[in-house]
Every structure is written in structure tokens, then in C-alpha cells.
Design an enzyme around this catalytic site. Structure first.
Site, PDB file in Angstrom:
ATOM      1  N   LYS A 142       0.696  -1.549  -0.201  1.00  0.00           N
ATOM      2  CA  LYS A 142       0.268  -0.534   0.005  1.00  0.00           C
ATOM      3  C   LYS A 142       0.877   1.343  -0.056  1.00  0.00           C
ATOM      4  O   LYS A 142       0.627   2.287  -1.018  1.00  0.00           O
ATOM      5  CB  LYS A 142      -0.630  -0.066   1.659  1.00  0.00           C
ATOM      6  CG  LYS A 142      -2.150  -0.968   0.838  1.00  0.00           C
ATOM      7  CD  LYS A 142      -2.844  -1.196   1.871  1.00  0.00           C
ATOM      8  CE  LYS A 142      -4.238  -2.208   1.759  1.00  0.00           C
ATOM      9  NZ  LYS A 142      -4.073  -3.063   1.728  1.00  0.00           N
TER      10      LYS A 142
HETATM   11  C1  LIG Z   1      -5.000  -4.507   1.459  1.00  0.00           C
HETATM   12  C2  LIG Z   1      -4.190  -5.235   1.364  1.00  0.00           C
HETATM   13  C3  LIG Z   1      -4.055  -7.164   0.166  1.00  0.00           C
HETATM   14  C4  LIG Z   1      -5.334  -6.679  -0.581  1.00  0.00           C
HETATM   15  O1  LIG Z   1      -5.504  -6.073  -1.785  1.00  0.00           O
HETATM   16  P1  LIG Z   1      -6.500  -5.416  -2.588  1.00  0.00           P
HETATM   17  O2  LIG Z   1      -5.974  -4.210  -3.484  1.00  0.00           O
HETATM   18  O3  LIG Z   1      -7.456  -4.790  -1.500  1.00  0.00           O
HETATM   19  O4  LIG Z   1      -7.283  -6.065  -3.143  1.00  0.00           O
HETATM   20  C5  LIG Z   1      -4.159  -7.906   0.026  1.00  0.00           C
HETATM   21  N1  LIG Z   1      -2.756  -7.881   0.883  1.00  0.00           N
HETATM   22  C6  LIG Z   1      -1.987  -6.947   1.890  1.00  0.00           C
HETATM   23  C7  LIG Z   1      -0.548  -7.038   2.560  1.00  0.00           C
HETATM   24  C8  LIG Z   1      -2.264  -5.633   2.519  1.00  0.00           C
HETATM   25  O5  LIG Z   1      -2.124  -5.227   2.967  1.00  0.00           O
END
Ligand SMILES: *Cc1c(COP(=O)(O)O)cnc(C)c1O
Length: 476
Positions: free
Chosen positions: A117
Site C-alpha cells: 500500500k
Molecule cells: C490491502 C492488502 C491486500 C489486498 O489488496 P486489495 O487491493 O484490497 O485487493 C493484500 N495483502 C496485503 C498485505 C494488503 O495490505
């Protein structure tokens, strides 16, 4: 480039208009009016830019296809400030790690909070600061988190001019590492609020505050949730960077497997593929909360009740509905806003599901758009973490393990498979210890963060109390 809503409202908007907005006024999500096409010559040029000038230059090239209302020199400077070796750990920013021949991990988790993220949120921090200064406005970001999103937002917004963050989290329920990451921030513009309740209580408070339109306007309340188009756009870039690292020429194809929850990450892959990136398959990997796997297998999209949403060892994928999925369905249905409004605005609200199994276009999800899917469980996660560690010496996190498990079911001879690594294992140490018998390695910069002084306010699950904290800060 202009933007429109997935539910048909055609009032055209510019990038910076939607940057600071959440949903479109008709309840839909924003998408560009078309996807810019990258032909073979343009793809070769982007490959050369990436090889010669690096990730930030590639990001600038791709972002500038979608952003007409920031001068090129400013946008380039924002990209260069964001994607540095200092912030992301390596000059490559998203290096590939080889697991086996033709089977790679793309490292997306070397940013400040050790989850993918950061790739988008760090850019968002710089874009927000730029646009708010240009408008002479300020913004109070209110969010709810059960882990990764909150810390990524705080590390992106810390110290930024014109921005305050109020992040609600369920008191005592995040992992000790995640609590330490957030609560040890000492920046004056970051406000941690631990709510006596569960994650849903936090989200209900955010909704209640956002429904108070007078309060929202008076205090310039905004969000940074995963439906933000700028976040999605930032993620498109690393599909190109992964492709360039795994191939030598634009004649080759690759597949990606993406650990998925809200369908944000893999939706960026869909956008890259629509632009013409030679992607064979986009494999959606879910955990036991398999809303998306169910859709791609059956054509039925069925949101889960809170009580049916399981707590798993890949908690960032524990979702009851996939908030970005509407974007893909809009494309699947030939960009028919009225049809999307009927499915997401009416049918889901009325009956909690919709069913496209009888719609001829559902077959296109696999054929024309390249989607595949699979599901992984706690036992799969443990086995995959063990197997990858034994074979390659690499410790992967639980979400990435869901990706590797499902990727194995979808590998096909000649086409390289890239699994997106979505977090580092230290964030989920308990399950790693369960799998390997010892905890994962901790990056040096996080040594002893559990012992740092903490800034957090504990409040009951009461929206009025949260509003009072926000109002008091704004009066300062
Ligand atoms: C947010 C997140 C996901 C999922 O990603 P999306 O974009 O919501 O599909 C998967 N793994 C981790 C570690 C995350 O923080």
C-alpha cells in the site's frame, strides 16, 4: 483525459477534481473515459525509459497519460520525490526475486510500512500536498483501519502541509507490530484514535461523520480509501515495471497472480492489460473470504454479512465485499452505467447478490479480460511458506503465500508467472512462527519500535466523541 462514474453520471471531471473526492455523486466509482493505448513502439520506448532512468521516470510517463491538469515538470518532480531508493530500499524500487525458472515474486513491500500500500499511498501524500497548496485548502483525513491501510496513510501524510490524519482502529486488536508502527509516530498532524470496539464500529463512525454534511464541509473531511483512483493509477506502474524485468522484448507475455481483497491491486493490473501490456492471465488469489473467487468461478457476486466474514491469518484480505470490483464490472458490461447502477445500486441493496452466470458477457471475464482465480486456506498458507523457505530461502508473508499457492495452480509452461508480494513477513510474525518454528527477520529500522513512546487516544465507540477531537484540532 477526463473521468466518468461507473453508474453513468457523465459530468466530466479532471484528475485533480477526483483526487480529493471519494465516490462519485451518483454513488459510482471514477474511471478514465478511455484507457490510453500503448502500442508496440510505445511499449519499447517505456522499456527504454525504465532501463535508462528508472522507476520514477516510468511512473511519470504512465501517470502523464492520465493527468492533464498538473504541469509536466511538477508531475515529474512529484514522481521523483516519491519513488526514491531511500524510501523504498532499492534503486529498482520493485525488484523481482526468482523463486524458480519462470516464477517470480515482485517485491512491493520495501516502503516505510512494509506493505504494498506504500507504493500508492506515498504518491498520494505528495499529490495531496501539491493540490491542497495550489487550492489554498486544507484536508482532514478520517479513516478506519484494521492494519495496513492506516499505517500506510499515516506514513505517507506525516509532516505534510495542510493535512491532518485521524485514524480509527479497534482498541487492542491490531497486531503488536502494527500498533507500534502507528502509535509511535510523533508527528503533530497524525492522530491515532483507538476505539473501544471492533473494526466495524470504527467504520460505522467514519460513515456517521461523513453523513453529517455540515460537519464534513466545515472541517474539510476527506478519505484515502482504496477506491481512490489516484491510488489505483499509481499501482498500474508496477505491472509495467514487473513486465519489463521478466521479459526482453514486447513479443513476450507474462501472467500475474495477485493476493486480493478489495480488488484494488488486481484492478490496476486490469487497467495495465487494457492499455495493451502483454499480460496473459490475471489470477485473483483470495483467502477463505472468497467473494471474488466465487464470482470468477460461477458468475455470482455475493457480498457476505459481517458475521460470515472470517478472521484469517491473511487479515488484510478479510473482506465482506470487494469495493473496487464495480470498476471491472463496468468494463465487463461494455461500460453500461445504467446496468452497473441496477446491479450495484439496486440488486445488491435488495438481495445481497447479483448473478451474471446467464449473461453472455460473463464468459468474457476469462476469455477477453484474462481473469482466473483461486482460493487458499490457512493450511495452504503454512505449507507454502514452508515450501518456499525450504526451496529458495525466502520467507514470504501470509498474503503473498495465498498468491503463491494459487499461482502454482495456474502456471503454464512458457509464460512467466509473477506473484505480487503484498507485505513483508514481520508484519504477521505469529503465523510465520507457526509455519517455520521461528519468527521472521526484522528489518533493522524497526528494531525496538514496541518500546517507543506512543501517541494514541482511546475513545468509546461514539461518533460525537470523535467529532469533538477533530473539531478541537481544527480550532488549534
Ligand atoms: C490491502 C492488502 C491486500 C489486498 O489488496 P486489495 O487491493 O484490497 O485487493 C493484500 N495483502 C496485503 C498485505 C494488503 O495490505
Amino acid at each position: 483525459m477526463r473521468y466518468l462514474s461507473t453508474r453513468g453520471n457523465a459530468t466530466p471531471r479532471q484528475f485533480c477534481d477526483i483526487l480529493l473526492e471519494g465516490l462519485a455523486p451518483d454513488g459510482g466509482l471514477y474511471l478514465p473515459e478511455r484507457y490510453p493505448h500503448i502500442d508496440a513502439a510505445a511499449l519499447a520506448r517505456l522499456r527504454a525509459v525504465h532501463a535508462r532512468e528508472g522507476y520514477a521516470a516510468l511512473a511519470f510517463e504512465i501517470l502523464s497519460l492520465y493527468i492533464a491538469d498538473i504541469p509536466a515538470a511538477d508531475l515529474r518532480a512529484i514522481c521523483e520525490k516519491t519513488y526514491t531508493a531511500e524510501v523504498f530500499g532499492t534503486r529498482a524500487i520493485v525488484p523481482l526475486k526468482k523463486l524458480e525458472d519462470g516464477f517470480y515474486l515482485e517485491s512491493l513491500s520495501n516502503g516505510p510500512t512494509l506493505a504494498f500500500k506504500d507504493m500508492a499511498m506515498q504518491l498520494l501524500g505528495h499529490l495531496f500536498e501539491y493540490e491542497l497548496a495550489r487550492r489554498g485548502q486544507e484536508l482532514n483525513i478520517l479513516g478506519a483501519t484494521s492494519g495496513d491501510t492506516g499505517s500506510a496513510a499515516e506514513y505517507a501524510m506525516r509532516g505534510k502541509q495542510g493535512i491532518r490524519v485521524f485514524m480509527l482502529s479497534p482498541h487492542g486488536r491490531m497486531s503488536p507490530f502494527q500498533q507500534a508502527q502507528m502509535f509511535s509516530l510523533q508527528d503533530a498532524n497524525i492522530h491515532n484514535i483507538a476505539i473501544e470496539g471492533v473494526f466495524d464500529d470504527c467504520q460505522d463512525i467514519v460513515k456517521a461523520v461523513s453523513k453529517d454534511l455540515a460537519f464534513k464541509a466545515r472541517h474539510h473531511i476527506g478519505t484515502v480509501n482504496s477506491i481512490n483512483w489516484a491510488r489505483l493509477l499509481a499501482q498500474v506502474v508496477y505491472y509495467f515495471a514487473g513486465y519489463f524485468q521478466a521479459t526482453k522484448s514486447g513479443d513476450e507475455r507474462v501472467s500475474f497472480t495477485v493476493p486480493s481483497g478489495n480488488f484494488g491491486n488486481v484492478c490496476a493490473g486490469h487497467v495495465a492489460r487494457q492499455m495493451g501490456l502483454p499480460v496473459e492471465h490475471l489470477v485473483v488469489a483470495t483467502n477463505e473470504n472468497d467473494v471474488l473467487n466465487e464470482f470468477f468461478r460461477t458468475g455470482v457476486y455475493r457480498v457476505r454479512a459481517a458475521a460470515d466474514t472470517l478472521e484469517t491469518s491473511s487479515p488484510s484480505m478479510d473482506i465482506s465485499k470487494a469495493s473496487n470490483f464495480e470498476r471491472f464490472v463496468f468494463d465487463l458490461l461494455g461500460r453500461d452505467g445504467a446496468a452497473v447502477r441496477e446491479l450495484f445500486g439496486a440488486q445488491l441493496a435488495r438481495q445481497g447478490f447479483f448473478d451474471l452466470s446467464g449473461d453472455a458477457r460473463f464468459a468474457q471475464a476469462a476469455e477477453r479480460f484474462g481473469f482466473r482465480s483461486g482460493r487458499s486456506t490457512h493450511a495452504d498458507r503454512l505449507a507454502t511458506i514452508r515450501a518456499v523457505h525450504a526451496r529458495s530461502g525466502i520467507t514470504i508473508d501470509t498474503h503473498t503465500a495465498d498468491g503463491v499457492t494459487v499461482a502454482r495452480e495456474h502456471r503454464s509452461g512458457a509464460v512467466p508467472m509473477i506473484v505480487l508480494e503484498t507485505a513483508l513477513p514481520i508484519k504477521f510474525a505469529e503465523t510465520i512462527t507457526e509455519a517455520l518454528g521461528h519468527p521472521p527477520e526484522r528489518p533493522a529500522k524497526f528494531d525496538g519500535i514496541e518500546d517507543l513512546p506512543r501517541r494514541v487516544t482511546v475513545l468509546p465507540a461514539d461518533a460525537e466523541r470523535v467529532k469533538a477531537v477533530i473539531a478541537a484540532q481544527c480550532a488549534n
